[in-house]
Write an enzyme that holds these catalytic residues in place. Structure first.
Site, mmCIF file in Angstrom:
data_model
loop_
_atom_site.group_PDB
_atom_site.id
_atom_site.type_symbol
_atom_site.label_atom_id
_atom_site.label_comp_id
_atom_site.label_asym_id
_atom_site.label_seq_id
_atom_site.Cartn_x
_atom_site.Cartn_y
_atom_site.Cartn_z
ATOM 1 N N HIS A 1 37.583 39.948 38.381
ATOM 2 C CA HIS A 1 36.758 39.218 38.707
ATOM 3 C C HIS A 1 36.051 38.335 37.435
ATOM 4 O O HIS A 1 35.728 38.985 36.650
ATOM 5 C CB HIS A 1 35.746 39.312 39.811
ATOM 6 C CG HIS A 1 34.867 38.172 40.602
ATOM 7 N ND1 HIS A 1 34.085 37.515 39.778
ATOM 8 C CD2 HIS A 1 35.255 37.614 41.617
ATOM 9 C CE1 HIS A 1 33.544 36.535 40.606
ATOM 10 N NE2 HIS A 1 34.115 36.854 41.746
ATOM 11 N N ASP B 1 32.290 47.438 38.348
ATOM 12 C CA ASP B 1 31.784 46.579 39.029
ATOM 13 C C ASP B 1 32.146 46.611 40.646
ATOM 14 O O ASP B 1 33.429 46.928 40.891
ATOM 15 C CB ASP B 1 32.739 45.149 38.620
ATOM 16 C CG ASP B 1 32.583 44.043 39.570
ATOM 17 O OD1 ASP B 1 31.961 44.077 40.820
ATOM 18 O OD2 ASP B 1 33.244 43.008 39.281
ATOM 19 N N GLN C 1 33.228 44.872 45.495
ATOM 20 C CA GLN C 1 34.034 44.986 46.301
ATOM 21 C C GLN C 1 34.315 46.524 47.097
ATOM 22 O O GLN C 1 34.414 46.579 47.962
ATOM 23 C CB GLN C 1 35.538 44.433 46.074
ATOM 24 C CG GLN C 1 35.648 42.990 45.513
ATOM 25 C CD GLN C 1 35.103 42.381 46.821
ATOM 26 O OE1 GLN C 1 35.214 42.563 48.130
ATOM 27 N NE2 GLN C 1 34.811 41.020 46.723
ATOM 28 N N LYS D 1 27.548 41.106 49.762
ATOM 29 C CA LYS D 1 28.693 41.548 50.268
ATOM 30 C C LYS D 1 28.505 42.883 50.763
ATOM 31 O O LYS D 1 29.534 43.537 51.318
ATOM 32 C CB LYS D 1 29.689 41.659 49.224
ATOM 33 C CG LYS D 1 30.083 40.564 48.372
ATOM 34 C CD LYS D 1 30.828 40.714 47.409
ATOM 35 C CE LYS D 1 30.849 39.747 46.283
ATOM 36 N NZ LYS D 1 31.870 38.519 46.684
ATOM 37 N N CYS E 1 38.299 33.505 41.893
ATOM 38 C CA CYS E 1 37.460 33.654 40.768
ATOM 39 C C CYS E 1 38.170 34.849 39.981
ATOM 40 O O CYS E 1 37.873 35.689 39.208
ATOM 41 C CB CYS E 1 36.231 34.083 40.989
ATOM 42 S SG CYS E 1 35.253 32.653 41.762
HETATM 43 N N1 PLP Z 1 32.884 41.152 41.059
HETATM 44 C C1 PLP Z 1 33.758 41.223 42.286
HETATM 45 C C2 PLP Z 1 34.830 42.105 42.279
HETATM 46 C C3 PLP Z 1 33.755 40.148 43.235
HETATM 47 O O1 PLP Z 1 34.514 40.221 44.198
HETATM 48 C C4 PLP Z 1 32.791 39.161 43.049
HETATM 49 C C5 PLP Z 1 32.513 38.129 44.109
HETATM 50 O O2 PLP Z 1 33.424 37.857 44.856
HETATM 51 C C6 PLP Z 1 31.693 39.449 41.744
HETATM 52 C C7 PLP Z 1 32.120 40.412 40.991
HETATM 53 C C8 PLP Z 1 30.753 38.438 41.931
HETATM 54 O O3 PLP Z 1 29.829 38.630 42.943
HETATM 55 P P1 PLP Z 1 28.617 37.390 42.983
HETATM 56 O O4 PLP Z 1 29.019 36.247 43.373
HETATM 57 O O5 PLP Z 1 27.867 38.168 44.334
HETATM 58 O O6 PLP Z 1 27.403 37.704 42.098
#
Ligand code: PLP
Length: 439
Positions: free
Chosen positions: A123, A195, A198, A221, A363
């Site tokens: 992401h 990270d 998910q 999330k 993204c």
């Molecule tokens: N990392 C992953 C794997 C994501 O799916 C997302 C958001 O969809 C993010 C990071 C970024 O999360 P946030 O928008 O809550 O900062």
């Protein structure tokens, strides 16, 4: 949390919006089927209950002498314990509250004393922050095994401070072999960041058992959509780095020329914190921690399998997948439909069937490019999902392929919308029951 799991796969937990009725473009309303948990999950009942209980005590934290301030402060600080318990943090790991995963990863990026190695499947939140701090990108290979070998080769070829890797892909849901990657990173003298945006809503993560140094996730999330996120990690880098933001709360002593900064976590939490968001996040950690993990995984697996099987039977469906040998995946199903633009399909599902999915590139532009598509649909499953929802989605896609949409759709500013749009929208300032505004 009531665990109901039968052949029909009912929701596993009560979440906000579970009986929300939304308008259909052709008239009437229908209960909303939410397949967008991976973007933002609804609030768990335990989370909203906790906030209702806490709200009367909401007051300033850390410096207030009033009783409500003391309660708010206790609640804010004890939320660190909930997160630490949820992740089984080691003694030298601190819990820093942030706004979301993006914020957490940018914070850590400002602390890393060297290069960071990333895959090209990430992401953007786990891709862009490292650019400014010596990012080295490893292209994922066609199998997990070969991808792991490439990571080893990169880490061995030149020292790196950190391997920053997703726990589960936000596009395909595929889960990475974290324990192995942690061992590899450590053998090569690097640390590992996961990270977990998910992964955390779907799997228990034991930082000590997996030997993970840093981890980030977002409350919104994790069924706590109130604006808080988390960075958990080893104290030394966090204590040595410049404070993420300069301001009150991050200091021990301030003179006109000299400043003595506090240690982590306060060092990186300058300004008035999001007490209620943090309390919500902690309540979600407590609730998920109390949920039987096997039951939750089984619920999600049954629904994801049912969805894949149903979609597979429809002509023109192609699933997105990074690797044929990934051992596990969370409840995310991404696909394309031959002859149909993803954005138009998403608009159709919303307008004619009251089904919410995500479309686009999620993204993750480098990953979508490597998968050879410039957009897809993503249906993601969570604790409030049911087999009935899944069957509705399958049926709606099958109907689309058979008969086409029953309404017109046009694209404006990159977004597909029904034309004409007949569904009312609530005015931004209106509350429940307020009159919808017309177009
Ligand atoms: N990392 C992953 C794997 C994501 O799916 C997302 C958001 O969809 C993010 C990071 C970024 O999360 P946030 O928008 O809550 O900062």
């Amino acid at each position: 949390m009531t665990a109901i799991l039968d052949q029909t796969c009912a929701p596993l937990a009560r979440v906000s919006g579970c009986d929300l009725r939304v308008p259909l473009v052709q008239g009437g309303t229908r209960v909303y089927a939410n397949f967008d948990y991976a973007a933002s999950a609804p609030a768990l009942a335990q989370v909203t209950d906790r906030l209702t209980e806490l709200l009367p005590f909401y007051a300033s934290v850390h410096r207030g002498a009033g009783y409500a301030s003391r309660i708010s402060t206790d609640c804010y600080e004890s939320s660190r314990d909930s997160v630490a318990r949820f992740l089984n943090c080691a003694d030298d790991q601190v819990v820093v509250f942030t706004r979301n995963t993006t914020d957490s990863l940018n914070l850590l990026a400002s602390c890393v004393p060297g290069d960071t190695v990333v895959l090209d499947i990430e992401h953007h939140a786990n891709f862009l922050p490292w650019t400014r701090h010596g990012r080295r990108v490893v292209p994922a290979a066609d199998t997990v095994e070969e991808t792991v070998r490439r990571v080893v080769a990169e880490l061995c070829a030149k020292p790196a401070a950190l391997l920053a890797i997703t726990g589960a892909s936000n596009v395909t849901g595929e889960v990475l072999p974290l324990e192995r990657l942690a061992t590899i990173a450590h053998q090569c003298g690097a640390r590992i960041l996961v990270d977990a945006a998910q992964l955390a809503p779907h799997r228990r993560i034991d930082l000590q058992a997996l030997d993970i140094d840093y981890l980030a996730f977002s409350g919104h999330k994790l069924y706590a959509p109130f604006g808080a996120g988390v960075l958990v990690g080893r104290r030394d880098w966090l204590d040595a780095a410049q404070p993420y933001l300069a301001g009150g709360g991050a200091v021990k002593e301030v003179g006109t020329t000299e400043t003595e900064w506090a240690c982590a976590p306060q060092r990186h939490e300058a300004g008035s914190p999001n007490v209620l968001g943090v309390a919500a996040l902690a309540a979600a950690c407590d609730a998920l921690g109390a949920l039987d993990e096997r039951t939750a995984i089984e619920h999600e697996r049954r629904l994801a399998d049912r969805l894949r099987a149903g979609l597979e039977a429809i002509a023109g469906v192609r699933f997105l997948r990074i690797w044929p040998d990934s051992a596990d995946s969370v409840g995310i199903v991404a696909f394309t439909l031959n002859g149909f633009e993803p954005g138009r399909v998403a608009a159709y599902l919303s307008a004619e069937h009251a089904i919410g999915v995500r479309d686009g590139r999620f993204c993750a532009h480098p990953l979508l490019a490597r998968l050879g598509v410039d957009g897809a649909l993503r249906a993601s499953i969570g604790l409030g999902s049911s087999a009935a929802d899944v069957d509705r989605l399958i049926e709606a896609i099958a109907t689309l392929v058979e008969r086409g949409p029953q309404w017109n759709y046009t694209r404006t500013d990159g977004q597909w919308n029904p034309a004409p749009e007949t569904r009312p929208r609530l005015a931004p300032e209106s509350g429940a029951g307020a009159a919808p505004c017309s177009f």
